[in-house]
Design an enzyme around this catalytic site. Sequence first.
Site, PDB file in Angstrom:
ATOM      1  N   THR A 386      -4.294   1.791  -0.194  1.00 18.07           N
ATOM      2  CA  THR A 386      -3.060   1.648  -0.994  1.00 18.07           C
ATOM      3  C   THR A 386      -3.378   1.349  -2.377  1.00 18.07           C
ATOM      4  O   THR A 386      -4.777   1.040  -2.451  1.00 18.07           O
ATOM      5  CB  THR A 386      -1.999   1.061   0.071  1.00 18.07           C
ATOM      6  N   SER A 457       7.005  -0.047   5.864  1.00 10.40           N
ATOM      7  CA  SER A 457       6.047  -0.370   5.461  1.00 10.40           C
ATOM      8  C   SER A 457       5.168  -1.564   5.653  1.00 10.40           C
ATOM      9  O   SER A 457       7.180  -2.341   5.971  1.00 10.40           O
ATOM     10  CB  SER A 457       6.507   0.687   3.879  1.00 10.40           C
ATOM     11  N   SER A 458       5.106  -1.743   4.933  1.00 16.57           N
ATOM     12  CA  SER A 458       4.826  -3.346   5.028  1.00 16.57           C
ATOM     13  C   SER A 458       4.298  -3.497   3.405  1.00 16.57           C
ATOM     14  O   SER A 458       3.822  -4.246   3.039  1.00 16.57           O
ATOM     15  CB  SER A 458       3.045  -3.802   5.072  1.00 16.57           C
TER      16      SER A 458
HETATM   17  O1  DON Z   1       3.610   1.761   3.901  1.00 16.80           O
HETATM   18  C1  DON Z   1       2.776   0.779   4.846  1.00 16.80           C
HETATM   19  O2  DON Z   1       3.068  -0.327   4.779  1.00 16.80           O
HETATM   20  C2  DON Z   1       0.920   1.380   4.356  1.00 16.80           C
HETATM   21  N1  DON Z   1       1.073   2.699   4.924  1.00 16.80           N
HETATM   22  C3  DON Z   1       0.101   0.500   3.715  1.00 16.80           C
HETATM   23  C4  DON Z   1      -1.651   1.150   3.813  1.00 16.80           C
HETATM   24  C5  DON Z   1      -2.609   0.444   3.182  1.00 16.80           C
HETATM   25  O3  DON Z   1      -2.068  -0.598   2.913  1.00 16.80           O
HETATM   26  C6  DON Z   1      -3.644   1.004   3.546  1.00 16.80           C
HETATM   27  N2  DON Z   1      -4.296  -0.350   2.694  1.00 16.80           N
HETATM   28  N3  DON Z   1      -5.547  -1.285   4.198  1.00 16.80           N
END
Ligand code: DON
Length: 575
Positions: A386, A457-458
């Site tokens: 992300t 989401s986180s």
């Molecule tokens: O929205 C979320 O919490 C996840 N889709 C975030 C994904 C993420 O941070 C990928 N990195 N490791």
Amino acid sequence: MQKKFTAFLFLLLLLAACKSSQKNTSTTPVINAYNYSGVKKVIAENGAVVSAHPLASKVGVEILKMGGNAVDAAIATQLALAVVYPNAGNLGGGGFMVARLSNGETVALDYREMAPGSAHRDMYLDANGNADTDKSQLGHLSSGVPGTVAGLFASHKYAKLPFEKLIQPAIELAEKGFVISASEARGLNNIKNDLVKYNTVRPVFVKNTAWQKGDTLVQKDLAGTLKRIQQFGAAGFYEGETARLITEEMKRGTGIISTEDLKNYKAKFRTAHSFDYKGYKIVGMPMPSSGGLLLHQMMKMIEDKNISAMGFHSLQAVQLMTEVERRAFADRAEYMGDADYYKVPVSMLTNEVYLQERMKSYDPAKATPSTMIKPGGLLQTESEETTHLSVIDKEGNAVAVTTTLNNSYGSRTVVGGAGFFLNDEMDDFSIKPGVPNMYGAVGGEANAIKPGKRMLSSMTPTIVLKDNKPYIVVGTPGGTTIPTQIFQTLVNIIEFNMSAEDAVYKSKFHHQWLPDEIMTEKGFPAAVKEALQKMGYSFSKERGGIGRTEIIKVLSNGKFEAVADNRGDDAAEGW
Ligand code: DON
């Protein structure tokens, strides 16, 4: 006109590169898409941008220099990331923006993907009722309706420069190409098989020979999409040619995003999730991100514990923070989801009596075991795909954006003829109660799939105010580790008095209730780990890096200390 602007921008970039009397304390980087480098830290007076890629940070700062504010810079930086950081920067994903404007207004903008109209609760279950995570994590069916382009246009109401100007650097980077780094080459080589498997049209990211550091990546199809957005605004993505390319891609790959889904997508302004902590005001994202609420719960559960006296990485502090993380994540699994579809009991979860009650079972002498439902294995991956950017300007605007395709390079599906990756965000829903998503997080009804709903989401883009002015702008990727990394970064600064650099670079740890284990990062003190094991804690395999935190801290003299994480190619720029 556009050509003139581009020539002007690149002239500016060149001048900046040649100028020796920069106001920041870093050595001036060479700014050129074919020969560039980034720095990890700058001290700047007028504005700063920190992002996952040197070119994107440079684009953001040039926009500030041209008279744009932090929102202009955040838009241009995100668009540049969609080109130079295809593993997470995106047009085909979604994100969240938290901003504090110079007029005192706080903004929380939700441009999270949403479930397509024909999505349904059991869409990832096979004939025997078993969850098929291949389908929720890879290929066409794993994609939610993208939100990023709608979000960029929604945020533009706070910007100063025309959108056409903000998107032009991204168009240049896509059309003329940029030189990729060793880690970018590795990333593309690693997913070659998936790219072949999950695409109906061979994307530019597949080459017969292996990618190498120094190769130039040119993305003509993506440039075409960006130009349609430049010409027609959000309709250049959600309607017309781009929408047609997306729906045709869906048909070829048996995905379900429809013309209607695209046309109906809306970014949503929400009320920021804010709370006070020892005189600081912490501003974060509300549902459908659990980030702001989890951070609130964790900070409040330690507030009366005098953690600063325990000391950084002391056995007591790590154990307390672990127990607090565990409790917050247990609530996440049960109560959190898109509040437009499920009543999330936010005030109960943040009620002081409730949180004190929650901490009654905390025992400083031993581990409190997580109540068992089906524990899932955490994804043991080093990739942090992300991406977060932090921006500040001299007018007093601060912007924190976290944006994602979910997994690295999302669903691995590139829209044929349009050149961008689609997300695999559907996996962030609870695809079956108790079945862990790719980050090991479990959920149930609150986060079940429904048409139009946004997956939990986180992501935790966060702004801390001190004396009612921006003090810290921060965020990170890392799936479920995001809220715990932001928690630890803030505790490091507020309680352990660390510099921004130390707060980000020092090794981190993570507990998310299920699985009932602590994940540590390289550099975590072995003696503390041993002592915790004796108290009854289990540990998962150590990770090389957790998160990629990008932070800007306002110093007491009013200057901006911008620090990029040293766990990747991330870079800080300022002026
Ligand atoms: O929205 C979320 O919490 C996840 N889709 C975030 C994904 C993420 O941070 C990928 N990195 N490791």
